[in-house]
Design an enzyme around this catalytic site. Structure first.
Site, PDB file in Angstrom:
ATOM      1  N   GLN A 110       3.307   7.713   2.577  1.00 38.76           N
ATOM      2  CA  GLN A 110       2.546   6.862   3.469  1.00 38.76           C
ATOM      3  C   GLN A 110       2.537   5.439   2.913  1.00 38.76           C
ATOM      4  OE1 GLN A 110       0.244   8.515   6.478  1.00 38.76           O
ATOM      5  NE2 GLN A 110       2.415   8.900   6.207  1.00 38.76           N
ATOM      6  N   ARG A 163      -3.804  17.113  12.042  1.00 40.87           N
ATOM      7  CA  ARG A 163      -2.725  16.354  11.414  1.00 40.87           C
ATOM      8  C   ARG A 163      -2.082  17.082  10.224  1.00 40.87           C
ATOM      9  NH1 ARG A 163      -7.558  13.596  10.745  1.00 40.87           N
ATOM     10  NH2 ARG A 163      -8.403  13.437   8.630  1.00 40.87           N
ATOM     11  N   ASP A 164      -0.978  16.476   9.772  1.00 38.32           N
ATOM     12  CA  ASP A 164      -0.308  16.807   8.518  1.00 38.32           C
ATOM     13  C   ASP A 164       0.402  18.163   8.551  1.00 38.32           C
ATOM     14  OD1 ASP A 164      -1.670  14.477   7.831  1.00 38.32           O
ATOM     15  OD2 ASP A 164      -3.271  15.559   6.788  1.00 38.32           O
ATOM     16  N   TRP A 207       0.809  -1.220   0.000  1.00 37.41           N
ATOM     17  CA  TRP A 207       0.000   0.000   0.000  1.00 37.41           C
ATOM     18  C   TRP A 207       0.839   1.264   0.000  1.00 37.41           C
ATOM     19  CZ3 TRP A 207      -4.960   1.701  -0.348  1.00 37.41           C
ATOM     20  CH2 TRP A 207      -5.237   2.984   0.149  1.00 37.41           C
ATOM     21  N   SER A 257       0.955  11.644   7.825  1.00 37.35           N
ATOM     22  CA  SER A 257       1.624  12.562   6.904  1.00 37.35           C
ATOM     23  C   SER A 257       2.296  13.736   7.615  1.00 37.35           C
ATOM     24  CB  SER A 257       0.626  13.093   5.880  1.00 37.35           C
ATOM     25  OG  SER A 257       0.208  12.067   5.025  1.00 37.35           O
ATOM     26  N   GLU A 279      -7.163  18.373   5.275  1.00 38.93           N
ATOM     27  CA  GLU A 279      -6.041  17.448   5.347  1.00 38.93           C
ATOM     28  C   GLU A 279      -4.887  17.987   4.512  1.00 38.93           C
ATOM     29  OE1 GLU A 279      -7.357  13.006   6.011  1.00 38.93           O
ATOM     30  OE2 GLU A 279      -8.167  13.710   4.091  1.00 38.93           O
ATOM     31  N   ASN A 303      -0.095   5.756  -0.020  1.00 37.64           N
ATOM     32  CA  ASN A 303      -0.967   6.894  -0.269  1.00 37.64           C
ATOM     33  C   ASN A 303      -0.168   8.193  -0.267  1.00 37.64           C
ATOM     34  OD1 ASN A 303      -1.356   5.879   2.631  1.00 37.64           O
ATOM     35  ND2 ASN A 303      -2.342   7.864   2.860  1.00 37.64           N
ATOM     36  N   ASP A 304      -0.396   9.128   0.630  1.00 36.11           N
ATOM     37  CA  ASP A 304       0.109  10.497   0.517  1.00 36.11           C
ATOM     38  C   ASP A 304       1.616  10.581   0.278  1.00 36.11           C
ATOM     39  OD1 ASP A 304      -2.430  10.586   1.554  1.00 36.11           O
ATOM     40  OD2 ASP A 304      -1.927  11.813   3.284  1.00 36.11           O
ATOM     41  N   ASP A 355      -1.447   8.229  18.689  1.00 32.64           N
ATOM     42  CA  ASP A 355      -0.935   7.726  19.960  1.00 32.64           C
ATOM     43  C   ASP A 355      -1.785   6.593  20.527  1.00 32.64           C
ATOM     44  OD1 ASP A 355      -3.167   8.898  21.191  1.00 32.64           O
ATOM     45  OD2 ASP A 355      -2.065  10.650  21.875  1.00 32.64           O
TER      46      ASP A 355
END
Length: 477
Positions: A72, A179-180, A53, A116, A234, A55-56, A135
């Protein structure tokens, strides 16, 4: 106009329009790379790891003569989970060497995933990674990693800071939507800034944090920007672009010759806005907001998400990558053994009128070309289809130029009511209701054309100027 596409099976030029003759020239090139027999559907042009897999794109950068791309990655299976930072390096952005993951879940602050983030080149020349960890309580926190040996141009080992997590969600921040972090930048006061995607209730926003030492971060009183039309943001990105220039600039550049781009990923698309950023006050005054009628700016209207840019100091350009998700099921991915690709790396600059961004695949992609098949001076009349012969490859890179001799009766569209996706769906490749178009390519085409994917254009007039609408029609797959 010119365009580049991937195709397989057979390739045709098509013309379905009212009395428009097209002069076309095209160059198709078979890819230098061969496809593994056990994975016949892997792309040979786009970046992807050997298996499993992806992704980003995360933290792309140029360091000591080497291009780095993090992403990712699930190292174990071709479905989401066990998310680590995959790591590959290149000297030309075309040929890649895959290394061991740079960051993997291992600590209480990232045990459920290393999500990310971005890289920042510090004034010392040393790179730093800011990334989101999930976490033990499924909360999202921001962490720091540094190279174990900064003299290693391949940056094969990374060490997580003993002070992690550096930034945790507090007060009104939703701990599951935080995030990110972006590439950080310094203001004239030498204080670091970084933005983090999130939302408060239904309002999407870019949280702004500041630090004097890149370790201790304080939340600013107000976000860099927010919107109640978007939902969760995101993978935000924030960077300068030069006015009247084809060169990119680094994230520290702020002067009267720059505008700033704020990109946010939401609703399965990458949207951006332009504005003027004042570093002394961190005020970002925008020209048009997200989702405003007639000015809904996006990098791409296809499968393109969670993108990331970086400044290539070697060639003074800004490069854009985006994750191209597929339409396959999880079972399909398991059978194939992989899922996810990255887009072509694209150079990105501000348009001459300053109202939008302009992109183009980087020149290095042409290194993959061989076995040239070309022709020119072909005339297509209404309803005609021309097959491109001499192609046996399953994938090809195509350059085609169309000469449209009669544009005097171009159809007008309302600039305040333009939805490109809706226009494409209303005016498909087989819909003969336009004055100029449709014309373009039939890719993935069977000999009898019962199966095909049309990549086509229509020409419209908007605000007195002609604009091209580029669409794909997959109704005959």
């Amino acid at each position: 106009m010119e365009m580049s596409v991937l195709w397989s099976l057979a390739l045709y030029f098509l013309l379905v329009c009212n009395g428009v003759h097209v002069e076309a020239s095209n160059h198709t090139h078979r890819n230098l790379q061969s496809l593994p027999k056990e994975q016949p559907y892997r792309t040979a042009y786009h970046f992807q790891p050997l298996k499993n897999w992806m992704n980003d794109p995360n933290g792309p950068m140029y360091y000591k003569g080497v291009y780095h791309l993090f992403f990712q990655h699930n190292p174990y299976t071709p479905v989401p989970g066990n998310i680590a930072w995959g790591h590959s390096i290149s000297y030309d952005l075309v040929n890649w060497v895959h290394l061991e993951p740079a960051i993997s879940p291992s600590e209480p602050y990232d045990i459920y995933g290393c999500y990310s983030g971005s890289t920042t080149i510090l004034p010392s020349g040393k790179p730093a990674i800011l990334y989101t960890g999930v976490d033990l309580n499924n909360g999202q926190v921001q962490n720091l990693a540094m190279p174990k040996n900064a003299s290693d141009p391949l940056l094969r080992e990374w060490v997580k800071s003993p002070l992690n997590p550096l930034i945790s969600p507090v007060d009104d921040i939703d701990r599951s939507d935080f995030r990110d972090p972006t590439t950080a930048w310094q203001g004239p006061d030498k204080v670091w800034r970084v933005i983090i995607g999130g939302r408060i209730n239904a309002v999407g926003l870019a949280f702004l944090y500041q630090s004097k030492d890149f370790v201790n971060w304080t939340r600013s009183n107000k976000p860099l920007h927010s919107s109640n039309k978007t939902g969760m943001w995101e993978c935000p990105d924030f960077y300068p672009v030069r006015i009247n220039s084809q060169n990119g600039i680094n994230n520290f550049a702020q002067d009267k010759f720059t505008k700033h781009v704020l990109k946010a990923s939401f609703k399965d698309q990458d949207h951006y806005i332009l504005g003027n950023y004042i570093p002394q006050t961190d005020n970002f005054s925008i020209e048009y907001d997200f989702m405003e009628t007639g000015f809904d700016l996006r990098y791409d209207y296809g499968k393109f998400y969670a993108s990331k840019t970086f400044y290539d100091s070697a060639k003074k350009r800004r490069i854009l990558w985006g994750w191209v998700a597929e339409s396959d099921t999880a079972l399909d991915a398991i059978i194939k053994g992989w899922a996810g690709i990255q887009s072509f790396p694209r150079s990105i600059v501000l348009s001459a009128n300053g109202r939008q961004l302009v992109q183009w695949p980087i020149n290095e992609i042409e290194k993959l070309r061989t076995n040239n098949v070309s022709f020119e001076g072909k005339e297509l009349k209404q309803g005609s289809v021309l097959e491109v012969s001499g192609i046996t490859a399953s994938q090809a890179d195509v350059e085609v130029s169309f000469d449209l001799p009669n544009l005097s009766e171009t159809e007008s569209i309302d600039p305040n009511q333009v939805d490109p996706q809706q226009l494409c769906s209303q005016k498909g490749a087989s819909t003969n209701n336009g004055t100029v178009g449709p014309f373009g390519l039939l890719a993935l085409a069977s000999k009898d054309l019962t199966e095909q994917t049309a990549v086509f254009f229509r020409i419209f007039k908007r605000d007195g100027k002609r604009v091209a609408l580029m669409c794909s029609d997959q109704s005959h797959l």
